[in-house]
Design a protein around this motif. Structure first.
Motif, PDB file in Angstrom:
ATOM      1  N   ASP A 104       0.821  -1.193   0.000  1.00 33.34           N
ATOM      2  CA  ASP A 104       0.000   0.000   0.000  1.00 33.34           C
ATOM      3  C   ASP A 104       0.868   1.260   0.000  1.00 33.34           C
ATOM      4  N   ALA A 111       2.172   7.074  -6.598  1.00 30.76           N
ATOM      5  CA  ALA A 111       1.295   8.204  -6.891  1.00 30.76           C
ATOM      6  C   ALA A 111       2.062   9.512  -6.772  1.00 30.76           C
ATOM      7  N   MET A 115       3.394  12.203  -9.809  1.00 37.79           N
ATOM      8  CA  MET A 115       3.075  13.625  -9.801  1.00 37.79           C
ATOM      9  C   MET A 115       4.350  14.457  -9.874  1.00 37.79           C
ATOM     10  N   VAL A 171       6.263  19.170  -0.148  1.00 41.90           N
ATOM     11  CA  VAL A 171       5.289  18.202   0.330  1.00 41.90           C
ATOM     12  C   VAL A 171       5.553  16.829  -0.279  1.00 41.90           C
ATOM     13  N   LEU A 172       5.750  16.788  -1.586  1.00 39.25           N
ATOM     14  CA  LEU A 172       6.032  15.510  -2.228  1.00 39.25           C
ATOM     15  C   LEU A 172       7.314  14.904  -1.673  1.00 39.25           C
TER      16      LEU A 172
ATOM     17  N   ASP B  81       2.786  16.640  13.230  1.00 38.54           N
ATOM     18  CA  ASP B  81       1.752  16.803  12.217  1.00 38.54           C
ATOM     19  C   ASP B  81       1.951  18.074  11.401  1.00 38.54           C
ATOM     20  N   MET B 105       0.305  21.233  -1.342  1.00 38.98           N
ATOM     21  CA  MET B 105      -0.455  20.163  -0.689  1.00 38.98           C
ATOM     22  C   MET B 105      -1.588  19.674  -1.580  1.00 38.98           C
ATOM     23  N   ALA B 108      -0.290  17.302  -4.098  1.00 38.26           N
ATOM     24  CA  ALA B 108      -0.048  15.969  -3.527  1.00 38.26           C
ATOM     25  C   ALA B 108      -1.372  15.236  -3.362  1.00 38.26           C
ATOM     26  N   ALA B 110      -3.960  15.638  -5.157  1.00 40.62           N
ATOM     27  CA  ALA B 110      -4.360  15.220  -6.502  1.00 40.62           C
ATOM     28  C   ALA B 110      -3.671  13.910  -6.888  1.00 40.62           C
ATOM     29  N   ALA B 111      -2.399  13.824  -6.534  1.00 35.84           N
ATOM     30  CA  ALA B 111      -1.646  12.618  -6.870  1.00 35.84           C
ATOM     31  C   ALA B 111      -2.253  11.401  -6.180  1.00 35.84           C
ATOM     32  N   LEU B 112      -2.536  11.558  -4.905  1.00 35.24           N
ATOM     33  CA  LEU B 112      -3.063  10.436  -4.135  1.00 35.24           C
ATOM     34  C   LEU B 112      -4.467  10.062  -4.587  1.00 35.24           C
ATOM     35  N   MET B 115      -4.493   8.150  -7.797  1.00 35.37           N
ATOM     36  CA  MET B 115      -4.122   6.752  -7.577  1.00 35.37           C
ATOM     37  C   MET B 115      -5.300   5.984  -6.979  1.00 35.37           C
ATOM     38  N   SER B 169      -7.409   1.650   0.562  1.00 31.34           N
ATOM     39  CA  SER B 169      -5.987   1.801   0.843  1.00 31.34           C
ATOM     40  C   SER B 169      -5.820   2.713   2.053  1.00 31.34           C
ATOM     41  N   PRO B 170      -5.531   2.107   3.203  1.00 29.23           N
ATOM     42  CA  PRO B 170      -5.392   2.909   4.419  1.00 29.23           C
ATOM     43  C   PRO B 170      -4.373   4.031   4.286  1.00 29.23           C
ATOM     44  N   VAL B 171      -3.313   3.758   3.570  1.00 24.77           N
ATOM     45  CA  VAL B 171      -2.276   4.775   3.426  1.00 24.77           C
ATOM     46  C   VAL B 171      -2.805   5.975   2.654  1.00 24.77           C
ATOM     47  N   LEU B 172      -3.462   5.721   1.546  1.00 22.58           N
ATOM     48  CA  LEU B 172      -4.024   6.826   0.768  1.00 22.58           C
ATOM     49  C   LEU B 172      -5.034   7.607   1.598  1.00 22.58           C
ATOM     50  N   LEU B 175      -3.149   9.660   4.405  1.00 20.95           N
ATOM     51  CA  LEU B 175      -2.362  10.771   3.866  1.00 20.95           C
ATOM     52  C   LEU B 175      -3.257  11.898   3.371  1.00 20.95           C
TER      53      LEU B 175
END
Lengths: 243, 243
Positions: A104, A111, A115, A171-172, B81, B105, B108, B110-112, B115, B169-172, B175
């Motif tokens: 994951d 992703a 980008m 950020v990326l 954080d 941000m 990023a 958008a990238a996630l 995906m 997808s827990p990660v997506l 994030l």
DNA sequence: TCGTGGCATTTGGTATGCCAAAAACGTAAT
DNA sequence: ATTACGTTTTTGGCATACCAAATGCCACGA
């Protein structure tokens, strides 16, 4: 207002810039502990032993020569990072990721990197893009990546990080670095695996070419597919790594 | 070793699974403080005042009725954080993002999200995809989003979060939630902006259609372009929000 | 009036001590 | 030998006290 120039007010202080550097902020024990513990956790091979790895506040505070307070704050930070989990009245356990979680993370990484590739095609300088090849200049038909897996793996990571950096997107960069720290818990076993290494280098070069050609869509696709390939690989062949 | 089966040892305890739920862990003050402070920070409009917003450990510990220790641990977490930054011997300052950071941000994000869209086309159930439309069922030609910006903005966020969740997808999910928390610091001013709202809904529907059609590339592209559009919008029209 | 020096205050950093929950240990009863 | 039960130990959670750096205030003096 006559705008009295940008110069400093006090005439008693010479404006001749005697190189005064902001005195060393002497980073706190909290941060020192955080860095020390983080490095220790990343250095150890968490997946080597079947039983969970535990940490002890008091033991750590003794070993680091500080009280428990900064240690606890460092632990709290590491927990935010997802490296440890403290269980009340039980202990602090170093988190072990499952295969699914690693896959994951790699997908998320894909992703973000795609980008980054997209952004690079519109902003980065040709020169900087081309210099990405340097990471692989020590490898050739006479010196195959497959035969120097350890070294190639390092170059691999460095390439990916440099690539993301070219996007000039903090950020990326930060997000992928965090992900990489977790994924790298597998001491090269995955990323540098022999059978994947063979296809890895050509794919990297393909990405660089697309970037140089400023082909946004192609660069994005190649970056994405390359890393998704790794995800698929781990998903298919990563069984033995997870007890 | 004869391997005495996987069953529990003690025969005195019936194996009939009476739904016992792990007794309430009675979350610690540290976590309570973390949640409370996080909510407070998100709720306040950080960008309203020009002068930096400071927090005071002792004042907070009084207001929350706990000692400084759990407060400090909560602060340490919030700093991880990226919500606050503590300056030694100076104070704790609530971080204000620049326009460039917000745009970054959103990219990023958008990238996630693209995906996530990609993954959804291969794994999600048709039924779940279609139910994404429900978020907008209260809007129509008779009740335009532009005329109910506040409400549409909430639906908008909910839609995006539901979309990402479909990726399983827990990660997506994690994030993007983190990113959204930062981006949302702008109380609807950006995401719900009137001129963008008009094009937002059709784009959302377009994404849903591509997902239903299992068109991986198209869904990914639409999801990406939609959110990148927001990034471009903020970059172009977000000046006034940053003093 | 303005600058200087110093004292009081504020603020985060750290050390310590105590508490309660849970586990580990040990002992006695069956 | 095993179970039951009480005691000790371990462990994280929390409160408190003190420290040192940075700041602000104020009186004193040129």
């Amino acid at each position: 207002m006559p705008e009295p120039k940008q110069t400093k007010a006090s005439p008693t202080m010479a404006d001749t810039d005697i190189a005064i550097v902001r005195i060393a902020p002497e980073t706190s024990f909290k941060n020192k502990a955080y860095e020390a513990l983080k490095e220790a956790i990343l250095k150890m091979d968490i997946y080597a032993t079947p039983e969970p790895v535990m940490l002890d506040e008091r033991a750590l505070s003794e070993r680091l020569g500080v009280s428990r307070t900064p240690i606890r704050e460092a632990i709290a930070m590491l927990e935010q990072d997802g490296f440890v989990k403290t269980v009340p009245r039980r202990g602090i356990v170093v988190v072990r990721r499952t295969k699914a979680e690693i896959v994951d993370m790699i997908r998320a990484w894909a992703a973000l990197e795609s980008m980054a590739a997209r952004l690079i095609t519109t902003t980065a300088r040709k020169k900087d893009i081309s210099s990405l090849r340097d990471f692989f200049k020590d490898f050739s038909d006479d010196r195959l990546p497959q035969d120097n897996i350890e070294e190639y793996s390092r170059a691999n990571i460095a390439f990916h990080q440099a690539l993301i950096s070219l996007s000039e997107s903090p950020v990326l960069v930060d997000l992928t670095n965090d992900l990489l720290l977790h994924v790298r818990g597998y001491r090269q076993l995955t990323i540098g695996r022999k059978d994947r290494t063979a296809t890895s280098l050509p794919e990297h070069l393909g990405i660089i070419e697309a970037l140089e050609a400023r082909d946004t869509e192609l660069a994005e696709k190649r970056a994405r597919d390359h890393t998704l390939g790794l995800a698929a690989y781990v998903e298919a062949h990563g069984q033995e790594l997870f007890t």
